[in-house]
Structure formats: structure tokens, C-alpha cells
Design an enzyme around this catalytic site. Structure first.
Site, PDB file in Angstrom:
ATOM      1  N   GLU A 171       0.805  -1.219  -0.054  1.00 36.15           N
ATOM      2  CA  GLU A 171       0.008   0.076   0.103  1.00 36.15           C
ATOM      3  C   GLU A 171       0.772   1.171  -0.051  1.00 36.15           C
ATOM      4  O   GLU A 171       1.063   1.923   1.110  1.00 36.15           O
ATOM      5  CB  GLU A 171      -0.847   0.087   1.262  1.00 36.15           C
ATOM      6  N   LYS A 213      -2.631  -1.805  -3.223  1.00 36.28           N
ATOM      7  CA  LYS A 213      -3.795  -1.009  -2.647  1.00 36.28           C
ATOM      8  C   LYS A 213      -3.154   0.556  -2.758  1.00 36.28           C
ATOM      9  O   LYS A 213      -2.147   0.770  -2.333  1.00 36.28           O
ATOM     10  CB  LYS A 213      -4.081  -1.136  -1.073  1.00 36.28           C
TER      11      LYS A 213
HETATM   12  P1  13P Z   1      -8.688   4.928   4.266  1.00 40.03           P
HETATM   13  O1  13P Z   1      -9.799   4.351   3.339  1.00 40.03           O
HETATM   14  O2  13P Z   1      -9.399   5.597   5.486  1.00 40.03           O
HETATM   15  O3  13P Z   1      -7.757   5.868   3.618  1.00 40.03           O
HETATM   16  O4  13P Z   1      -7.893   3.869   5.040  1.00 40.03           O
HETATM   17  C1  13P Z   1      -7.235   2.829   4.326  1.00 40.03           C
HETATM   18  C2  13P Z   1      -6.320   2.201   4.831  1.00 40.03           C
HETATM   19  O5  13P Z   1      -6.142   1.234   5.136  1.00 40.03           O
HETATM   20  C3  13P Z   1      -5.279   3.308   5.150  1.00 40.03           C
HETATM   21  O6  13P Z   1      -3.933   2.422   5.541  1.00 40.03           O
END
Ligand code: 13P
Length: 327
Positions: A171, A213
Site C-alpha cells: 500500500e 492498494k
Molecule cells: P482509508 O480508506 O481511511 O484511507 O484507510 C485505508 C487504509 O487502510 C489506510 O491504511
């Protein structure tokens, strides 16, 4: 790992991120004037996870270390509880951010001891892992040394996860804060993703057994510019086509501070516009899925049912957006 990926990428479902760290949970609970404690966090998460019908829209849930050691009121671990519902349990394994080189950038930590932690998580029945790196946009940032080091750690995480039988979710989040344009967000997101995939390739990480992600491509929050869903979708798809190899099975979006409606409508438009994109496109929202339910609950037992209804309604909308089915 293949089975986990197929389940997570169910064509009508997506991932709930419920992996807020202790510190983030304190911030979220403060918005409803509640002091976060492990027991209050457990109650809140139990309420979300036991929402009747949640499994129709949610394929997997990312948890935090605290939650995977807790049990439901019926004395069942949350991992087992979710597995019994057909929801794949996963865990965030990075250990948050720390200052980097005395500047404003913050690097992700948590590689030390990761392999040992994963062995324990495997025994709990967890199937996938997540590691978040945060990238600030400004005239100076992200700096090259920061990009190198932060992405090296993310690649190391992916390698260690696959070696232990977990599907890694990498991510890289290019943050919404700042007053940059959509074009600058596209430029930086493309740079971050290209470098990430070059490094994953160099380290022989199996790209068919991971999920990406990432952020949608948006103008900075402080820029006061609001981009229309069609513009967001166009910029986001162009960015991904320019940087994400076709072997990657799925890309799931974070909501990143957009309102629930913004995140839902932007996802809907991205899916509608994707045409021949080689990857599955889905969601892994935290705030956009939970925000309304948290406010409705407000820490009160008597609000639980109403909060579950609000949560289910949002999950259904996001599920429809994941299919490009909203008008
Ligand atoms: P948000 O959808 O609130 O951005 O959070 C996603 C997430 O896992 C952040 O690490």
C-alpha cells in the site's frame, strides 16, 4: 495464496480496512467523544463485523494486532468468527511511521522480527498481510532517498509475506494533504508505482500473488479544487496503466480522507471507465466505509443496530460502485 486472492477479488465484494492502530483509534474515537480502550475498540469492531449481511459485500477484513488477539462475546476469536462467515481475515503488519532524515517525511517501520510475527499470525488463521507507506507531495517531496528506502522496505515486506504463505497487500499511499494539482498527484503516483514494481521485479516477488492498494488520483485537499468523478477516473486509470504490470491480479483503492460519497462515486466512475484494464479494480476503504457508522454509534449500546444498518447501506453502495452499477 491463489484461493485467498480469488476470494478477496470476488466481483461484487471488497475489503474492509479495520486495521487502525492504537493511536489512530484514539483519534477516531475522539471524534465521538469516546476514550479508546482495548475493550471499547473490541465492542466497536464486534458491532461492525457482526452486522447481519456484511458477507454479501465484504470479502476480507484487515485487522490490527490488538483485534486478532481478542474474542467475540461468544468467546470466538475474531479470525475464526470471520472465517466462519466466509470473510477472509488479514492483518496490517507494519508498525507505523517514524521520522526520516530530520525532514517532514515519515518512513514505515516494522521489518525487524516480521518473519517470526508472521509465523504466529499464520497459526491464528490469518491469510493476508498489509504494509502501508505514506508519501507526502510538496515542492520538495517525496525526496529520492526517501522513495528508495521506503519502497525497499515495502518490497522486503512482500517478500517475507509470500515466503510465509501470506498474500501481501502493498500500500503506497500518496497523501491527499497539500495544495497540489491532479497533474502533480498523477506525476508522483506514477513515479512511486513504477519504482515499486521495478523493485518488486528485481527482488523476484511474485506479482501474480499480491494485491496493490493505492490512492485515487486527486487534487490536494488544501487546493480547494474539487475534481469531478470523470476526471478522477481518467487520471487514475491513466496512472495505473502507465505503472502497474498486467500480471497484478487486483488493485484496491483506499479512501484517503474523501467523504464516503466522494470515494463511492469516484470508484463507480473508475470501474465504468476501465474498459480493457487487465486487473480487477475494487475497494479497501476504512473511513469511507466506517465513518457514518461510527458517528451513528457514538459509543452507545442503544445505537448499535442503527449503526449496523448505516454500515450495511454504505457497504452495499460501495459494492455497487465496485461493479460500476451506480447511476
Ligand atoms: P482509508 O480508506 O481511511 O484511507 O484507510 C485505508 C487504509 O487502510 C489506510 O491504511
Amino acid at each position: 495464496m491463489e484461493e485467498t486472492i480469488t476470494k478477496l477479488l470476488n466481483p461484487v465484494k471488497g475489503i474492509l480496512a479495520a486495521d487502525e492502530s492504537t493511536h489512530t483509534m484514539e483519534k477516531r474515537m475522539a471524534t465521538i467523544n469516546v476514550s479508546s480502550t482495548p475493550e471499547i475498540n473490541r465492542n466497536y469492531r464486534q458491532m461492525l463485523f457482526s452486522t447481519p449481511g456484511i458477507e454479501k459485500y465484504i470479502s476480507g477484513i484487515i485487522m490490527f494486532d490488538e483485534t486478532v488477539r481478542q474474542k467475540t462475546d461468544e468467546d470466538v476469536s475474531f479470525c475464526d468468527f470471520l472465517t466462519q462467515k466466509g470473510i477472509v481475515p488479514g492483518i496490517k503488519v507494519d508498525e507505523g511511521l517514524e521520522p526520516f532524515n530530520g525532514g517532514e517525511e515519515e518512513i514505515t517501520k516494522g521489518i525487524e522480527g516480521l518473519s517470526e510475527r508472521l509465523k504466529e499470525y499464520s497459526s491464528f488463521g490469518l491469510k493476508f498481510t498489509k504494509w502501508r507507506g505514506a508519501f507526502v507531495i510538496s515542492d520538495l517531496y517525496p525526496s529520492d532517498p526517501f522513495l528508495e528506502e521506503n519502497l525497499n522496505r515495502m518490497v522486503e515486506f512482500a517478500k517475507i509475506s509470500q515466503a510465509n504463505g501470506f498474500v501481501p497487500i502493498v500500500e503506497p499511499e500518496v497523501l491527499l494533504k497539500g495544495n497540489h494539482t491532479t497533474t502533480r498527484c498523477e506525476e508522483i503516483t506514477t513515479k512511486v508505482l513504477r519504482l515499486l514494481f521495478a523493485k518488486l521485479n528485481n527482488q523476484n516477488v511474485d506479482l501474480t500473488k499480491l494485491l496493490l492498494k493505492t490512492n485515487m488520483v486527486l487534487p490536494g485537499k488544501d487546493s480547494t479544487v474539487k475534481a469531478e468523478p470523470l476526471e478522477v477516473a481518467g487520471a487514475t486509470l491513466r496512472t495505473l496503466k502507465n505503472s502497474v504490470p498486467a500480471e497484478v491480479p487486483g488493485i484496491v483503492f483506499l479512501s484517503g480522507g474523501q467523504t464516503p460519497d466522494e470515494a463511492t462515486l469516484n470508484l463507480n466512475e473508475i470501474v465504468k471507465l476501465k474498459k480493457d484494464a487487465p486487473w480487477q479494480l475494487s475497494f479497501s476503504f476504512s473511513r469511507a466505509l466506517q465513518g457514518e457508522a461510527l458517528q451513528t454509534w457514538s459509543g452507545k449500546d442503544e445505537n448499535m443496530k442503527a449503526a449496523q444498518e448505516v454500515f450495511l447501506k454504505r457497504a452495499e453502495l460501495v459494492s455497487r460502485a465496485r461493479q460500476g452499477g451506480l447511476e
